[in-house]
Structure formats: C-alpha cells, structure tokens
Design a protein around this motif. Structure first.
Motif, short mmCIF file in Angstrom:
data_model
loop_
_atom_site.label_atom_id
_atom_site.label_comp_id
_atom_site.label_asym_id
_atom_site.label_seq_id
_atom_site.Cartn_x
_atom_site.Cartn_y
_atom_site.Cartn_z
N TRP A 1 0.84 -1.20 0.00
CA TRP A 1 0.00 0.00 0.00
C TRP A 1 0.87 1.25 0.00
CZ3 TRP A 1 -4.68 -1.40 -1.16
CH2 TRP A 1 -5.21 -2.60 -0.69
N THR A 2 0.51 2.22 -0.80
CA THR A 2 1.27 3.46 -0.92
C THR A 2 1.09 4.35 0.30
OG1 THR A 2 1.20 3.45 -3.33
CG2 THR A 2 1.49 5.59 -2.27
N ASN A 3 2.19 4.88 0.81
CA ASN A 3 2.19 5.97 1.80
C ASN A 3 1.29 5.69 2.98
OD1 ASN A 3 2.85 8.57 2.86
ND2 ASN A 3 1.00 9.42 1.95
N GLU A 4 1.54 4.59 3.68
CA GLU A 4 0.77 4.32 4.89
C GLU A 4 1.14 5.30 6.01
OE1 GLU A 4 -0.16 2.40 8.82
OE2 GLU A 4 1.73 3.15 8.01
N GLU A 5 2.42 5.66 6.08
CA GLU A 5 2.88 6.47 7.20
C GLU A 5 2.38 7.91 7.15
OE1 GLU A 5 4.10 5.33 9.74
OE2 GLU A 5 5.28 3.56 9.31
N GLY A 6 2.25 8.48 5.96
CA GLY A 6 1.84 9.87 5.87
C GLY A 6 2.92 10.85 6.29
N SER A 7 4.17 10.40 6.37
CA SER A 7 5.25 11.26 6.84
C SER A 7 5.57 12.36 5.84
CB SER A 7 6.53 10.44 7.06
OG SER A 7 6.31 9.36 7.90
N ARG A 8 5.60 12.00 4.57
CA ARG A 8 5.91 12.99 3.54
C ARG A 8 4.64 13.65 3.00
NH1 ARG A 8 8.51 11.90 -2.49
NH2 ARG A 8 8.67 14.12 -3.07
N PHE A 9 3.64 12.84 2.71
CA PHE A 9 2.38 13.35 2.18
C PHE A 9 1.24 12.99 3.13
CE2 PHE A 9 4.93 12.26 -1.62
CZ PHE A 9 4.89 13.45 -2.32
N PRO A 10 0.50 13.96 3.64
CA PRO A 10 -0.72 13.62 4.38
C PRO A 10 -1.82 13.30 3.38
CG PRO A 10 -0.43 16.00 4.31
CD PRO A 10 0.78 15.40 3.64
N PRO A 11 -2.77 12.43 3.77
CA PRO A 11 -2.92 11.77 5.07
C PRO A 11 -2.22 10.42 5.11
CG PRO A 11 -4.83 11.30 3.75
CD PRO A 11 -3.93 12.17 2.90
N CYS A 12 -2.19 9.81 6.30
CA CYS A 12 -1.68 8.46 6.42
C CYS A 12 -2.66 7.47 5.79
CB CYS A 12 -1.42 8.11 7.88
SG CYS A 12 -2.89 8.16 8.93
N MET A 13 -2.21 6.25 5.57
CA MET A 13 -3.02 5.18 4.96
C MET A 13 -3.62 5.65 3.63
SD MET A 13 -4.73 3.37 8.33
CE MET A 13 -5.82 4.71 8.73
N MET A 14 -2.80 6.35 2.87
CA MET A 14 -3.26 6.99 1.64
C MET A 14 -3.69 5.97 0.59
SD MET A 14 -1.15 9.62 -0.81
CE MET A 14 -1.40 11.07 0.22
N GLY A 15 -2.81 5.01 0.29
CA GLY A 15 -3.11 4.06 -0.78
C GLY A 15 -4.32 3.19 -0.50
N SER A 16 -4.40 2.66 0.71
CA SER A 16 -5.56 1.84 1.06
C SER A 16 -6.81 2.70 1.16
CB SER A 16 -5.31 1.10 2.37
OG SER A 16 -4.98 1.99 3.42
N GLY A 17 -6.66 3.97 1.54
CA GLY A 17 -7.80 4.87 1.61
C GLY A 17 -8.40 5.14 0.25
N VAL A 18 -7.56 5.32 -0.76
CA VAL A 18 -8.06 5.49 -2.13
C VAL A 18 -8.68 4.20 -2.62
CG1 VAL A 18 -7.39 5.97 -4.52
CG2 VAL A 18 -6.42 7.35 -2.66
N PHE A 19 -8.03 3.07 -2.33
CA PHE A 19 -8.54 1.76 -2.73
C PHE A 19 -9.94 1.52 -2.17
CE2 PHE A 19 -8.82 -2.88 -1.86
CZ PHE A 19 -8.58 -3.38 -3.13
N ALA A 20 -10.17 1.95 -0.93
CA ALA A 20 -11.46 1.76 -0.27
C ALA A 20 -12.42 2.92 -0.51
CB ALA A 20 -11.25 1.57 1.23
N GLU A 21 -12.00 3.86 -1.38
CA GLU A 21 -12.83 5.01 -1.75
C GLU A 21 -13.13 5.92 -0.56
OE1 GLU A 21 -16.17 3.30 -3.88
OE2 GLU A 21 -15.02 3.32 -5.74
N LYS A 22 -12.21 5.95 0.40
CA LYS A 22 -12.31 6.93 1.48
C LYS A 22 -11.78 8.28 1.03
CE LYS A 22 -13.55 5.68 4.97
NZ LYS A 22 -14.93 5.47 5.49
N PHE A 23 -10.83 8.27 0.10
CA PHE A 23 -10.28 9.48 -0.51
C PHE A 23 -10.44 9.35 -2.02
CE2 PHE A 23 -6.93 8.28 2.81
CZ PHE A 23 -7.62 8.87 3.86
#
Length: 425
Positions: free
Chosen positions: A134-156
């Motif tokens: 999953w892309t960018n789980e940490e969110g250290s460089r780009f907010p928010p965290c859990m970015m890749g799974s969030g897009v996958f689940a249509e949260k973002f």
C-alpha cells in the motif's frame, strides 16, 4: 485429501525462517540509518528501489504484478478458480524519517514468504492469493496516512489525493510519475475475498504477557482535535498571579484532564497531548496563547464520546476560571472497528493449531487493514516487538516470532481460500 488442507492440519510451520529474515534485512538496506533503522519516505528514490526489489522477488515467485493509479502494488499468485475473489495480505514499505526495519515491511514480506512457501510445497490454492504494497501508509511525507488503502477503499478520491503536496510543493502525482509507479490499474472495484495483515504489535503487551501471537479483535476508534487557548501576554514580574490570564496554566489543566479521562475509561482507552506550543515563547512573558493537539482512542464509541465530553467540560471550566477563550477544531475521526469474526477465528485457530501462545488484543494504531475491512472480511496478526518500541530506529523483533506470525498468516490464508471456494454454488 487436498494438499492445502494437509498443511492446515500439520503442526509443522513450513515457513523458511532464515529466508524471511534475510529478505527483511535486504530491504532494510535501502534507506539504512547509522542507528540501525530505516529512513525511506513514500515515493522517494529509495522507495522506488524498495518497490523494484519487491516486484523482482514477486515475479521470481511466479506472480503477476500490477500497479494502480495511486501506486499500490498487487502481486497475484493464481488459484484453481480465477473467478474467485482473492485472499489478500500486505502492508507498506514506506517508513517514518527515523523508522525501523519491521513496521509495515514485515507484513509485506510475510505475504511474500507465504507465496514462496506454497511454491516450495507445490501447493495450489482454490482462490487466487495477492500480496499488496500500500502506498504511503505512514503519511510522513504526504498527508494523510493510509493513503493508498484509503483510495482503494474510496475513502479518498484519486484526484484529490494525487494533488496532495509535500513540504517542498511536490505533488503525489508528480512523485509517482518520477519513480515510475503511476499505474494503470483502476483504484476501485477490486474484489476482496478476505484480507489479513501481519504486523509487529508496536506496543509492549505481547512481550509483557509472554505471548507470541496477538489475535487482533479490532482497532480503537480515534478522534483528534486541535485546541487553541487564548489569554493575555504580560510581563512575568509586575503581573500579580491572581490577575493573570495564563493560557499555559489552562493548558496544564487540559493535559491532566486528557490523562485522567483515559485512565478512567479502561480497558482500551488512550488519551494523548502530542503537541503543545506556548506563545510568544519568551522566558519572562506570561503565555498569551497555547496551541495543542488532543488524541482520544477507545474501542467502544460511547466511551470514546464520554472521554471527550469530560475533557470538554474541563476546557469550559478552566477557561472561565482563568479568563481564557478557546477554539476546539476536529481534525480526524476514525470510528472503532471490529474485524470479521471468521477472520479473527482463522487467526486464533491457526495459532492454536501451531501450538503458539496467543492472546486477544486490540490495535491502538491505524493500519491499512482498517480501510480494507470496509470492502471485505479482514483480520490482523500481531507479533511482539522488543520493548514495544516502534517508529524508532532501534525497533526490533525476534526472527522466531516473525516466522511464527508468518506461519499463522499462511494457515489463515489457506483457510480463507477453502472457505471462499466452499461458499461458491
């Protein structure tokens, strides 16, 4: 008897402990720090190298690899019935700036070791298996965290997420293109037969209880706030104590209230003030403003709300007492999550079948599994980490514990594959 079922009934772990460990150590060299940790921020050149290494390993294991529009990587091992939804596992390989070797990376490479083990045993599963980075789980460089799974689940949304920028103004979309991982696979509509995520605990409970496996029941709900308390700056000498409007005194009462609320709502309650800045920050000036963060967590929604209500009452009272005003702004709201009972029982049954010590546990941190659980049955497997330390360069885990967690993952995924096949008409 189906060979995969024989694996489920066998007491032998099958997992190649040394191969798993060597893979973790090889991955950890990409971004290695002098203190023994890893700095590999999302969508950097080091992240590209780590992704390329994972893809190479998966292709060598006979997997088909695809990448979606947010850069999530899917390595697929075919099953007997390609029409069945896949049994998925995975995690992330990006790290904190001062991260460790195991956070996220263990979940990814445990999944790879499952596929390698099945290849060694020449076993075919009923359903396809997939390992995901999953892309960018940490969110250290780009907010928010859990970015890749969030897009996958249509949260973002993909469009909004690709537009997110880092501190230098580089967008997610630009960074994905720069490292060659702006994929063409659609980011949504992917079936999830079941999802398991193996992870170091990131806390001290398993080690303290001397258990090898944490059977994760769910994840704590989280509500975050930014709080500004405003008083009046004044000279630290001439201003009498009873005439002060000291924002920091008010903040101290709030910090104590957050801690008190969490202690009063056990088990599973956590309350944290992680950031606090006093202004103007001069040694002989009474602070006229304090900015602080509030982090509340609990497994039960009603008790989470009660914690917040108790602290909110303290904010009201302390502002009235000290002549302050305040602004309380919500910044995050993740409801409590209970993982799928069948997946939880698959993890518990795998640990029992392998004769591993285990206990039920809840996750206090966010993980990609939380978002994937909205698309299909999901569960998590925890293993101990030394001292409960994570997000730290000294993060450590025992090779035997990691292999045990991977063995549980193997059996849980095989059980899920069988279950999915049996449910088909």
């Amino acid at each position: 008897m189906n060979a995969a079922v024989e694996v489920l009934q066998s007491s032998h772990q099958h997992i190649n402990r040394d191969r798993l460990w060597q893979s973790l150590m090889e991955l950890a060299r990409l971004g290695a720090t002098v203190k023994g940790g890893v700095c590999r921020l999302a969508l950097t050149e080091l992240d590209r190298q780590a992704r390329d290494l994972f893809v190479k390993w998966c292709e060598a294991a006979g997997c088909t690899v695809t990448v979606d529009g947010i850069g999530n990587i899917f390595a697929r091992r075919p099953g007997r019935n390609p029409q069945l939804p896949p049994v998925m596992t995975g995690s992330h390989i990006d790290t904190q700036p001062t991260g460790g070797k195991f956070d996220g990376c263990f979940g990814v490479l445990a999944g790879l070791e499952v596929l390698r083990t099945l290849n060694d045993l020449k076993l075919e599963t009923e359903a396809p298996l997939e390992v995901v980075v999953w892309t960018n789980e940490e969110g250290s460089r780009f907010p928010p965290c859990m970015m890749g799974s969030g897009v996958f689940a249509e949260k973002f949304t993909l469009q909004d997420t690709l537009a997110k920028t880092d501190a230098e103004g580089i967008s997610v979309g630009e960074a994905l293109n720069a490292i060659g991982y702006a994929g063409t696979r659609p980011v949504s509509g992917h079936p999830v037969g079941a999802y398991f995520e193996a992870h170091i605990e990131q806390g001290p409970i398993l080690e303290d209880e001397r258990k090898t496996i944490g059977v994760v029941l769910g994840a704590l709900g989280q509500k975050w706030f930014d709080l500004k308390l405003r008083g009046v700056e004044a000279h630290a000498g001439p201003t009498p104590m009873h005439l002060r409007k000291d924002a920091l005194v008010g903040a101290a009462a709030v910090v104590a209230a957050v801690n008190r609320a969490a202690l009063g709502h056990q088990p599973h309650a956590c309350g944290t003030v992680g950031c606090l800045q006093a202004y103007p920050g001069s040694r002989n000036v009474i602070p006229g403003e304090v900015r602080m963060t509030l982090d509340f967590r609990h497994l039960e929604p009603a008790r989470l709300d009660s914690m917040i209500a108790e602290v909110r009452q303290v904010i009201d009272n302390t502002c009235e007492e000290h002549g302050l005003s305040f602004e309380l702004t919500p910044t995050a709201d993740f409801p409590p999550l209970y993982f799928d009972p069948v997946c939880v029982e698959a993890v518990r049954g795998a640990a029992q079948g392998l004769g591993l010590s285990h206990m039920d546990i809840v996750s206090g941190a966010g993980h990609d599994a939380i978002f994937v659980a909205e698309l299909g049955p999901a569960g998590m497997i925890f293993v101990p980490c030394e001292g409960g330390i994570s997000h730290n360069e000294i993060e450590n885990a025992d090779p035997d514990d990691l292999a045990a967690g991977c063995a549980v993952l193997l059996r849980a995924m095989l059980a899920a594959s069988q279950s999915i096949a049996q449910r088909q008409p």
